[in-house]
Motif scaffolding. Structure first.
Motif, PDB file in Angstrom:
ATOM      1  N   THR A 198      35.075 -16.677 -46.528  1.00 14.78           N
ATOM      2  CA  THR A 198      35.550 -17.772 -45.553  1.00 14.78           C
ATOM      3  C   THR A 198      37.173 -17.896 -45.711  1.00 14.78           C
ATOM      4  N   ASN A 199      38.033 -18.723 -44.563  1.00 20.09           N
ATOM      5  CA  ASN A 199      39.184 -18.468 -44.577  1.00 20.09           C
ATOM      6  C   ASN A 199      39.888 -19.004 -45.711  1.00 20.09           C
ATOM      7  N   ALA A 200      40.778 -17.986 -46.187  1.00 19.61           N
ATOM      8  CA  ALA A 200      41.765 -18.548 -47.309  1.00 19.61           C
ATOM      9  C   ALA A 200      43.098 -18.069 -47.108  1.00 19.61           C
ATOM     10  N   LEU A 201      43.567 -18.273 -45.707  1.00 18.42           N
ATOM     11  CA  LEU A 201      44.970 -17.987 -45.610  1.00 18.42           C
ATOM     12  C   LEU A 201      45.727 -19.003 -46.045  1.00 18.42           C
ATOM     13  N   ALA A 202      47.051 -18.671 -46.565  1.00 17.75           N
ATOM     14  CA  ALA A 202      47.798 -19.854 -46.849  1.00 17.75           C
ATOM     15  C   ALA A 202      48.125 -20.624 -46.035  1.00 17.75           C
ATOM     16  N   GLN A 203      48.489 -20.067 -44.688  1.00 18.33           N
ATOM     17  CA  GLN A 203      48.714 -21.385 -43.705  1.00 18.33           C
ATOM     18  C   GLN A 203      47.659 -21.619 -42.837  1.00 18.33           C
ATOM     19  N   ARG A 204      46.515 -21.753 -43.210  1.00 11.46           N
ATOM     20  CA  ARG A 204      45.427 -22.190 -42.681  1.00 11.46           C
ATOM     21  C   ARG A 204      45.436 -23.941 -42.453  1.00 11.46           C
ATOM     22  N   GLN A 205      44.761 -24.294 -41.392  1.00 12.49           N
ATOM     23  CA  GLN A 205      44.742 -25.944 -41.553  1.00 12.49           C
ATOM     24  C   GLN A 205      43.870 -26.586 -42.539  1.00 12.49           C
ATOM     25  N   LYS A 206      44.343 -27.117 -43.266  1.00  9.90           N
ATOM     26  CA  LYS A 206      43.665 -27.978 -44.625  1.00  9.90           C
ATOM     27  C   LYS A 206      42.493 -29.035 -44.212  1.00  9.90           C
ATOM     28  N   GLY A 207      42.544 -29.635 -42.969  1.00  8.83           N
ATOM     29  CA  GLY A 207      41.907 -30.521 -42.654  1.00  8.83           C
ATOM     30  C   GLY A 207      40.496 -29.981 -41.969  1.00  8.83           C
ATOM     31  N   ALA A 208      39.507 -30.967 -41.875  1.00 13.85           N
ATOM     32  CA  ALA A 208      38.203 -30.688 -41.253  1.00 13.85           C
ATOM     33  C   ALA A 208      38.226 -30.237 -39.947  1.00 13.85           C
ATOM     34  N   THR A 209      37.477 -29.227 -39.549  1.00 18.34           N
ATOM     35  CA  THR A 209      37.771 -28.578 -38.271  1.00 18.34           C
ATOM     36  C   THR A 209      36.762 -29.491 -37.240  1.00 18.34           C
ATOM     37  N   PRO A 210      37.449 -29.849 -36.081  1.00 22.00           N
ATOM     38  CA  PRO A 210      36.401 -30.804 -35.230  1.00 22.00           C
ATOM     39  C   PRO A 210      35.163 -29.857 -34.827  1.00 22.00           C
ATOM     40  N   ARG A 211      34.069 -30.689 -34.746  1.00 22.59           N
ATOM     41  CA  ARG A 211      32.734 -29.922 -34.597  1.00 22.59           C
ATOM     42  C   ARG A 211      32.784 -29.435 -32.727  1.00 22.59           C
ATOM     43  N   ARG A 212      33.545 -29.950 -32.288  1.00 30.85           N
ATOM     44  CA  ARG A 212      33.338 -29.522 -30.525  1.00 30.85           C
ATOM     45  C   ARG A 212      34.078 -28.167 -30.614  1.00 30.85           C
ATOM     46  N   LEU A 213      35.013 -27.884 -31.603  1.00 33.09           N
ATOM     47  CA  LEU A 213      35.688 -26.530 -31.539  1.00 33.09           C
ATOM     48  C   LEU A 213      34.510 -25.451 -31.873  1.00 33.09           C
ATOM     49  N   PHE A 214      33.697 -25.586 -32.885  1.00 35.76           N
ATOM     50  CA  PHE A 214      32.592 -24.894 -32.995  1.00 35.76           C
ATOM     51  C   PHE A 214      31.672 -24.716 -31.994  1.00 35.76           C
ATOM     52  N   ASN A 215      31.341 -25.909 -31.491  1.00 36.08           N
ATOM     53  CA  ASN A 215      30.461 -25.737 -30.423  1.00 36.08           C
ATOM     54  C   ASN A 215      30.951 -25.047 -29.159  1.00 36.08           C
ATOM     55  N   LYS A 216      32.136 -25.190 -28.915  1.00 40.42           N
ATOM     56  CA  LYS A 216      32.702 -24.217 -27.756  1.00 40.42           C
ATOM     57  C   LYS A 216      32.945 -22.788 -28.082  1.00 40.42           C
ATOM     58  N   ALA A 217      33.162 -22.588 -29.324  1.00 41.59           N
ATOM     59  CA  ALA A 217      33.167 -21.222 -30.033  1.00 41.59           C
ATOM     60  C   ALA A 217      31.745 -20.612 -29.679  1.00 41.59           C
ATOM     61  N   GLU A 218      30.608 -21.309 -30.057  1.00 40.00           N
ATOM     62  CA  GLU A 218      29.387 -20.530 -29.880  1.00 40.00           C
ATOM     63  C   GLU A 218      29.140 -20.415 -28.468  1.00 40.00           C
ATOM     64  N   GLU A 219      29.537 -21.284 -27.579  1.00 38.76           N
ATOM     65  CA  GLU A 219      29.226 -21.241 -26.329  1.00 38.76           C
ATOM     66  C   GLU A 219      29.710 -19.932 -25.709  1.00 38.76           C
ATOM     67  N   ILE A 220      31.054 -19.939 -26.103  1.00 34.28           N
ATOM     68  CA  ILE A 220      31.747 -18.722 -25.626  1.00 34.28           C
ATOM     69  C   ILE A 220      31.438 -17.225 -26.333  1.00 34.28           C
ATOM     70  N   TYR A 221      31.071 -17.485 -27.360  1.00 35.53           N
ATOM     71  CA  TYR A 221      30.538 -16.192 -28.381  1.00 35.53           C
ATOM     72  C   TYR A 221      28.956 -15.714 -27.708  1.00 35.53           C
ATOM     73  N   ARG A 222      28.268 -16.874 -27.239  1.00 33.24           N
ATOM     74  CA  ARG A 222      26.929 -16.568 -26.784  1.00 33.24           C
ATOM     75  C   ARG A 222      27.039 -15.807 -25.609  1.00 33.24           C
ATOM     76  N   GLU A 223      27.925 -16.400 -24.561  1.00 35.23           N
ATOM     77  CA  GLU A 223      28.094 -15.862 -23.299  1.00 35.23           C
ATOM     78  C   GLU A 223      28.769 -14.558 -23.110  1.00 35.23           C
ATOM     79  N   THR A 224      29.374 -14.049 -24.272  1.00 36.95           N
ATOM     80  CA  THR A 224      30.285 -12.779 -23.923  1.00 36.95           C
ATOM     81  C   THR A 224      29.507 -11.773 -24.816  1.00 36.95           C
ATOM     82  N   TYR A 225      28.765 -12.270 -25.965  1.00 30.40           N
ATOM     83  CA  TYR A 225      28.413 -11.207 -26.827  1.00 30.40           C
ATOM     84  C   TYR A 225      26.698 -11.223 -27.144  1.00 30.40           C
ATOM     85  N   ALA A 226      25.994 -12.119 -26.840  1.00 28.09           N
ATOM     86  CA  ALA A 226      24.525 -12.306 -27.136  1.00 28.09           C
ATOM     87  C   ALA A 226      23.841 -11.189 -26.818  1.00 28.09           C
ATOM     88  N   THR A 227      22.878 -10.792 -27.516  1.00 34.30           N
ATOM     89  CA  THR A 227      22.025  -9.570 -27.392  1.00 34.30           C
ATOM     90  C   THR A 227      20.840 -10.124 -26.483  1.00 34.30           C
TER      91      THR A 227
END
Length: 276
Positions: A198-227
């Motif tokens: 998982t992300n270990a970039l020195a410049q990564r955001q240290k705070g918690a990632t909003p759940r809505r970002l992952f929800n939106k990412a999954e929506e895009i992931y599924r629309e674009t790449y789902a089998t």
């Protein structure tokens, strides 16, 4: 008067990498199993016996059958390798986390005896390209900006050039493309966590990632790449680098123009002149 040097900025947070590796789960380490099989297969094709191997890897478990009696070396910025002490160095599944990959290769080169072999297995630039694209698109749509969330990884052509920069002879770089499938984005993220990837970039955001970002990412992931069976494919690109410590007994490439026969004659075809 001695001038103070400015510390070189670090791409990766080594303390974060160590913390992530403390959460490893054996069932998620299928990439390490594949890497070990690749190394074993490639060594079987080398007509040479290696008596003083070293293994540079996050952990030595699972490598006993492939590299018995190998010295295990942690993949720190400075490798615990003595100059000229090994006839084989295997750098397994960690060079993509190195702040100075060329420096790591140079250290491996120095540790090799004459005509010693280096084998590297690492993740390459196409790894997780679907996740990278989905997260970037989702974050751009939600916030209008981008954060570093998936580590950049080297392309095979560039990595092959690093071997030459590090002084290796007969450098070869090739790719083992893999695709895994996941139920959803959470399933993929859990497996990456179990791999310690998982992300270990020195410049990564240290705070918690909003759940809505992952929800939106999954929506895009599924629309674009789902089998067709509604699974999410994830690319893992394994890159293998092979190089030899220079020796007078090794094959040397011919000088340009030194060929004694024409390729057209060998292929028994008419020679076609290049257009002017």
């Amino acid at each position: 008067m001695t001038q103070a040097t400015t510390p070189r900025p670090q791409l990766f947070d080594r303390s974060a990498i160590a913390a992530h590796r403390n959460r490893l789960t054996p069932e998620a380490l299928f990439l390490h199993d594949i890497a070990r099989d690749e190394i074993e297969d490639r060594l079987s094709m080398v007509n040479k016996t290696f008596n003083r191997p070293a293994l540079v890897a996050p952990f030595a478990e699972g490598w006993e059958s492939c590299l018995p009696h190998a010295k295990h070396v942690a993949d720190d910025d400075t490798l615990d390798l003595e100059v000229g002490s090994h006839d084989l160095v295997v750098h397994a599944m960690s060079l993509h986390w190195a702040n100075d990959p060329v420096g790591q290769l140079i250290q491996c080169h120095r540790a090799l005896t004459e005509d010693g072999l280096l084998l590297v297995l690492m993740l390459g630039g196409q790894t997780l390209n679907e996740l990278r694209s989905a997260l970037a698109t989702a974050e751009t749509q939600l916030s209008g900006g981008l954060s570093p969330r998936v580590a950049p990884m080297g392309e095979v052509r560039d990595l092959g050039a690093l071997l030459q920069r590090a002084g290796f002879a007969l450098p070869v770089a090739d790719v083992v493309p893999l695709t895994a499938k996941y139920r959803d984005l959470l399933h993929l993220m859990q497996e990456l966590r179990g791999m310690g990837e998982t992300n270990a970039l020195a410049q990564r955001q240290k705070g918690a990632t909003p759940r809505r970002l992952f929800n939106k990412a999954e929506e895009i992931y599924r629309e674009t790449y789902a089998t067709d069976d509604s699974l999410l494919p994830a690319t893992f690109e394994l890159i293998c680098l092979t190089g030899w410590s220079p020796s007078e007994n090794q094959q040397k490439p011919l000088r340009p123009g030194s060929a004694k026969a024409r390729l057209a004659d060998a292929l028994k075809v008419p020679e076609t002149p290049l257009p002017k």
